[in-house]
Design a protein around this motif. Structure first.
Motif, PDB file in Angstrom:
ATOM      1  N   GLY A 160       0.809  -1.148   0.006  1.00 18.47           N
ATOM      2  CA  GLY A 160      -0.020  -0.157   0.116  1.00 18.47           C
ATOM      3  C   GLY A 160       0.989   1.301  -0.008  1.00 18.47           C
ATOM      4  N   PRO A 161       0.117   2.540  -0.333  1.00 12.58           N
ATOM      5  CA  PRO A 161       0.774   3.747  -0.018  1.00 12.58           C
ATOM      6  C   PRO A 161       1.776   3.711   1.191  1.00 12.58           C
ATOM      7  N   ALA A 162       2.589   4.968   1.259  1.00 22.19           N
ATOM      8  CA  ALA A 162       3.327   4.975   2.735  1.00 22.19           C
ATOM      9  C   ALA A 162       2.323   5.338   3.627  1.00 22.19           C
ATOM     10  N   CYS A 163       1.372   5.970   3.295  1.00 24.29           N
ATOM     11  CA  CYS A 163       0.297   6.526   4.610  1.00 24.29           C
ATOM     12  C   CYS A 163      -0.391   5.575   5.194  1.00 24.29           C
ATOM     13  N   TYR A 164      -0.523   4.314   4.218  1.00 23.68           N
ATOM     14  CA  TYR A 164      -1.622   3.303   4.783  1.00 23.68           C
ATOM     15  C   TYR A 164      -0.671   2.709   6.248  1.00 23.68           C
ATOM     16  N   GLN A 165       0.782   2.969   6.240  1.00 23.00           N
ATOM     17  CA  GLN A 165       1.419   2.178   7.400  1.00 23.00           C
ATOM     18  C   GLN A 165       1.473   0.650   7.467  1.00 23.00           C
ATOM     19  N   ARG A 166       1.221   0.257   6.309  1.00 22.58           N
ATOM     20  CA  ARG A 166       1.339  -1.244   6.144  1.00 22.58           C
ATOM     21  C   ARG A 166       2.559  -1.868   5.501  1.00 22.58           C
ATOM     22  N   GLY A 167       3.757  -1.089   5.533  1.00 17.84           N
ATOM     23  CA  GLY A 167       4.891  -1.520   4.871  1.00 17.84           C
ATOM     24  C   GLY A 167       5.277  -0.842   3.801  1.00 17.84           C
ATOM     25  N   GLY A 168       4.492  -0.091   3.033  1.00 24.01           N
ATOM     26  CA  GLY A 168       4.888   0.788   1.859  1.00 24.01           C
ATOM     27  C   GLY A 168       5.699   1.865   2.546  1.00 24.01           C
ATOM     28  N   ASP A 169       6.603   2.110   1.627  1.00 23.34           N
ATOM     29  CA  ASP A 169       7.556   3.477   1.932  1.00 23.34           C
ATOM     30  C   ASP A 169       7.778   4.177   0.801  1.00 23.34           C
ATOM     31  N   ARG A 170       7.376   3.669  -0.447  1.00 26.85           N
ATOM     32  CA  ARG A 170       7.418   4.601  -1.644  1.00 26.85           C
ATOM     33  C   ARG A 170       6.125   5.481  -1.888  1.00 26.85           C
ATOM     34  N   PRO A 171       6.513   6.885  -2.382  1.00 31.16           N
ATOM     35  CA  PRO A 171       5.601   7.992  -2.420  1.00 31.16           C
ATOM     36  C   PRO A 171       4.404   7.574  -3.786  1.00 31.16           C
ATOM     37  N   THR A 172       3.139   7.630  -3.479  1.00 34.28           N
ATOM     38  CA  THR A 172       2.322   7.342  -4.444  1.00 34.28           C
ATOM     39  C   THR A 172       1.304   8.324  -4.433  1.00 34.28           C
ATOM     40  N   VAL A 173       0.379   8.647  -5.491  1.00 33.38           N
ATOM     41  CA  VAL A 173      -0.480   9.617  -5.512  1.00 33.38           C
ATOM     42  C   VAL A 173      -1.504   9.816  -4.482  1.00 33.38           C
ATOM     43  N   THR A 174      -1.722   8.783  -3.734  1.00 30.24           N
ATOM     44  CA  THR A 174      -2.673   8.834  -2.516  1.00 30.24           C
ATOM     45  C   THR A 174      -1.688   9.799  -1.464  1.00 30.24           C
ATOM     46  N   ASP A 175      -0.595   9.375  -1.215  1.00 24.94           N
ATOM     47  CA  ASP A 175       0.395  10.228  -0.391  1.00 24.94           C
ATOM     48  C   ASP A 175       0.370  11.778  -0.912  1.00 24.94           C
ATOM     49  N   ALA A 176       0.327  12.012  -2.148  1.00 28.01           N
ATOM     50  CA  ALA A 176       0.151  13.387  -2.578  1.00 28.01           C
ATOM     51  C   ALA A 176      -1.066  13.743  -2.438  1.00 28.01           C
ATOM     52  N   ASP A 177      -1.892  13.229  -2.723  1.00 29.53           N
ATOM     53  CA  ASP A 177      -3.312  13.753  -2.267  1.00 29.53           C
ATOM     54  C   ASP A 177      -3.518  14.167  -0.939  1.00 29.53           C
ATOM     55  N   LEU A 178      -3.114  13.437   0.045  1.00 31.34           N
ATOM     56  CA  LEU A 178      -3.218  13.584   1.426  1.00 31.34           C
ATOM     57  C   LEU A 178      -2.461  14.852   1.798  1.00 31.34           C
ATOM     58  N   LEU A 179      -1.110  15.040   1.263  1.00 28.19           N
ATOM     59  CA  LEU A 179      -0.678  16.150   1.566  1.00 28.19           C
ATOM     60  C   LEU A 179      -1.212  17.731   0.985  1.00 28.19           C
ATOM     61  N   LEU A 180      -1.720  17.628  -0.050  1.00 27.53           N
ATOM     62  CA  LEU A 180      -2.438  18.585  -0.848  1.00 27.53           C
ATOM     63  C   LEU A 180      -3.629  19.163  -0.140  1.00 27.53           C
ATOM     64  N   GLY A 181      -4.103  18.152   0.761  1.00 29.80           N
ATOM     65  CA  GLY A 181      -5.413  18.502   1.449  1.00 29.80           C
ATOM     66  C   GLY A 181      -6.613  17.985   0.861  1.00 29.80           C
TER      67      GLY A 181
END
Length: 695
Positions: free
Chosen positions: A366-387
């Motif tokens: 999963g995306p890094a923000c899921y905290q399930r082991g993924g540490d690569r930046p994804t679209v979901t991570d960018a969407d989260l930081l953009l609000g």
């Protein structure tokens, strides 16, 4: 079965990141999303069905029907994780699937690498036989050679066998004989013959299609059997049906026999969903935009009917490059698909440019923000930081997101390499995704001779409403519809699809030598085959029949589809076919070519059960302005920075309510971003209509 006299129908869509489940009880819809279980995909279905049944207040035993679409067959082909497969073909044609069409999909690449064939050369065997182009037997196979081949296959320990002989689409006697010999020695062996899987000319595409069917057949048969058994153990005794790539529903038994038909089943459900919304709103020019966790899909829908094709490609090695993938020759709803979803991974290339996809973090890790082991930046991570996303209320609060994990991933893999901050890296990542989707949409429209500025976009899938308004701005599209249940749109589409099947066959005929009896025979055989598939899922109904002949001028390399009435034709009807072709050809190319004969290459006949029409949706005047109870900082491209955006719950909106951008409209399965240049008005059917601000 049934609940309080109301029919209970369930749609299930397995995606690369989420498994979507929708239950329809009478006229009410309830839905949920659960993370896809790669090791045991049926477990995610069981978990999701139990969850949504509880939400709807029904028992699992009350479900009347389950309709399912899946990407499992597609993933098996892409990842080359299918069965140990042998391919038997005509002597002299062993290397067709490796030689391909000898065309270069990247003309100036001196290091071009062709995709490897699905079946290695050592597993490709030949039979000394030959059927002529007219269907006559030029050389009958030696029965002893057939038996020797069958013995070799059994001794080789193969799980599945594909059989494809030259011109077997006209005469399948030799393929039938080879299959009979194999099954006589190994009754449990999975065998696929090209005359049944794809009875069409062009041997490379046909051979590749039958190999793909054989390659995934044991896997899909095992999965479907496990699914039916697990559902029965959980208390659901209802029938299970499958969505196929052509936009219809078939039985589990048919799907297990022809799993290649399931390759685009999920996206096909999405196109049906969008077409249903378009019909309700009376829209004749629609661009459907489906973005999930792994891929994004664009489909043109005109006159409330999705655009279709009889071939498509899987697993392209060069993005957007036609010819670089695995050709599959089956009826399909035509769309363009790119590796750009919420889980798509971003990198920086040697040119210091941000690249997104096609690799995806999926649901595991999963995306890094899921905290399930993924540490690569994804679209979901960018969407989260953009609000765009709420860390505390993602997927209805079932997944808590970590903004800090997203910042670390974006800082390490993009920010430090380009010397930019996390917000700029996030915006750059999303702009690349949106631009890639924009280019794909433009290309798809140009290839179809369309101008998108007059279209309405319908956006669905968990990630599409987050990006759709920006996409419309780039494409010059004024109106955007986000339907209710957009986050699980494909699963809802399964519930709107008819029981249907499209039979295809090559039957060559020149109009200068018009043979009415042969045409009548082809139409009868196609109608019988397609109707049999429909009756397997919906016995007793009288399906509607539609036929298309693929025609061209003699000497041309490709055909155009021409709608043909299904009736008995007479010797004088050649002129009728010519007029139909002239009308279709002139509509596409604005001119005719004089003095050339016309030929019919192949036929396609679709049988489908009747479906209730979409209820007409009347317009609503813009009513009260809704500002929301809270705000969040949202990055807005027009403002070139963060702006305060109103947060509005979609459930609180009534028909006519207006939300002016910048705003964030939230719901359980997705979030709709209203950019600063647009406003959203709730429609009578629950759709959100995003239009450009008038003042």
């Amino acid at each position: 079965m049934s609940h309080g006299g109301q029919q209970v129908r369930v749609g299930v869509d397995i995606g690369g990141t989420f498994t979507d489940i929708v239950v329809e009880v009478g006229a009410s819809l309830h839905s949920t999303k659960v993370l896809t279980n790669y090791a045991n995909p049926e477990q995610a279905i069981i978990d999701g069905v139990l969850q949504v049944a509880e939400i709807a207040g029904i028992g699992i035993g009350e479900i009347d029907i389950i309709i399912h679409g899946t990407t499992l067959a597609t993933n098996a082909l892409i990842e080359r994780k299918g069965a140990r497969t042998a391919f038997i073909t005509t002597k002299g044609f062993r290397d067709v699937i490796e030689m391909r069409t000898e065309s270069r999909f990247e003309q100036y690449d001196l290091d071009i690498v062709l995709p490897p064939p699905l079946v290695e050369r050592s597993h490709r065997l030949v039979l000394d036989e030959r059927i002529g182009a007219d269907g006559s037997v030029h050389k009958a196979p030696d029965p002893a050679e057939i038996e020797a081949l069958a013995e070799r296959i059994v001794a080789g320990g193969y799980d599945s066998v594909a059989i494809g002989f030259i011109h077997s689409y006209l005469n399948d006697a030799h393929e039938q004989a080879m299959r009979a010999a194999l099954l006589a020695r190994a009754p449990g062996l999975a065998v696929s013959i090209s005359a049944e899987v794809s009875p069409q000319m062009r041997e490379f595409q046909r051979f590749n299609t039958v190999c793909a069917n054989a390659y995934v057949k044991p896997l899909m048969a095992s999965y479907l059997n496990r699914l039916v058994d697990r559902l029965r153990e959980a208390g659901a005794s209802c029938p299970v049906f499958m969505m196929h790539s052509g936009g219809g529903i078939i039985s589990v038994e048919s799907a297990a026999e022809f799993p290649v038909r399931l390759l685009e089943s999920g996206p096909a459900g999405g196109a049906i969903f969008a077409a249903h919304i378009a019909a309700g709103h009376g829209l004749d020019q629609v661009l459907s935009y489906d973005m999930g966790g792994t891929t994004a899909k664009i489909c043109l829908i005109e006159q409330q009917v999705p655009k279709t094709a009889k071939t498509f490609e899987v697993a392209r090695t060069y993005r957007f490059k036609k010819g670089s993938g695995m050709p599959i020759s089956i009826p399909v709803i035509e769309m363009v698909e790119i590796g750009a979803g919420g889980g798509s991974i971003a990198t920086v290339d040697s040119m210091r440019q941000i690249r997104v996809g096609p690799h995806s973090a999926g649901s595991e890790p999963g995306p890094a923000c899921y905290q399930r082991g993924g540490d690569r930046p994804t679209v979901t991570d960018a969407d989260l930081l953009l609000g765009k996303l709420d860390a505390e209320d993602f997927a209805g609060g079932s997944i808590r997101l970590s903004s800090e994990a997203s910042r670390q991933a974006l800082r390490r893999d993009i920010g430090e390499k380009l010397d930019i901050d996390e917000a700029t890296a996030s915006f750059g990542l999303c702009e690349i995704v949106d631009e890639n989707m924009t280019n794909a949409a433009r290309m798809h429209a140009v290839e179809s001779g369309k101008e998108l500025s007059g279209f309405t976009m319908i956006a669905f899938g968990g990630a599409a409403p987050l990006h759709a308004a920006r996409l419309c701005d780039k494409l010059g599209i004024d109106k955007l519809l986000v339907p209710p249940g957009a986050g699980v749109g494909s699963a809802i589409g399964f519930l709107r699809a008819p029981f249907g099947f499209e039979s295809v066959r090559s039957a060559y005929l020149r109009l200068s030598r018009f043979d009415a009896e042969r045409i009548n025979q082809v139409l009868r055989e196609l109608a019988e085959e397609a109707t049999a598939f429909v009756h397997a899922g919906a016995p007793g109904i009288a399906p509607a029949l539609e036929c298309v002949a693929y025609m061209r001028y003699v000497g041309q390399g490709w055909e155009i589809p021409v709608a043909i009435a299904i009736r008995d034709y007479g010797p004088g009807d050649g002129d009728h076919f010519r007029r139909q072709f002239d009308e279709a050809y002139e509509g596409l190319f604005d001119r005719l070519i004089d003095g050339l004969d016309i030929e019919i290459v192949s036929w396609s006949l679709r049988a489908s059960s009747p479906t209730p029409p979409a209820p007409a949706v009347g317009g609503v005047p813009s009513g009260r302005s809704v500002a929301g109870d809270a705000t969040r900082q949202l990055f807005d491209a027009a403002a070139d920075g963060f702006v305060p955006a109103a947060i509005v719950s979609r459930a609180s909106l009534r028909p006519g309510d207006r939300v002016a951008g910048p705003a964030i409209v939230t719901e359980r399965e997705t979030t709709t971003i209203v950019t600063s240049g647009r406003e959203a008005v709730m429609q009578a059917d629950g759709c959100l209509l995003l239009s450009l601000k008038t003042a």
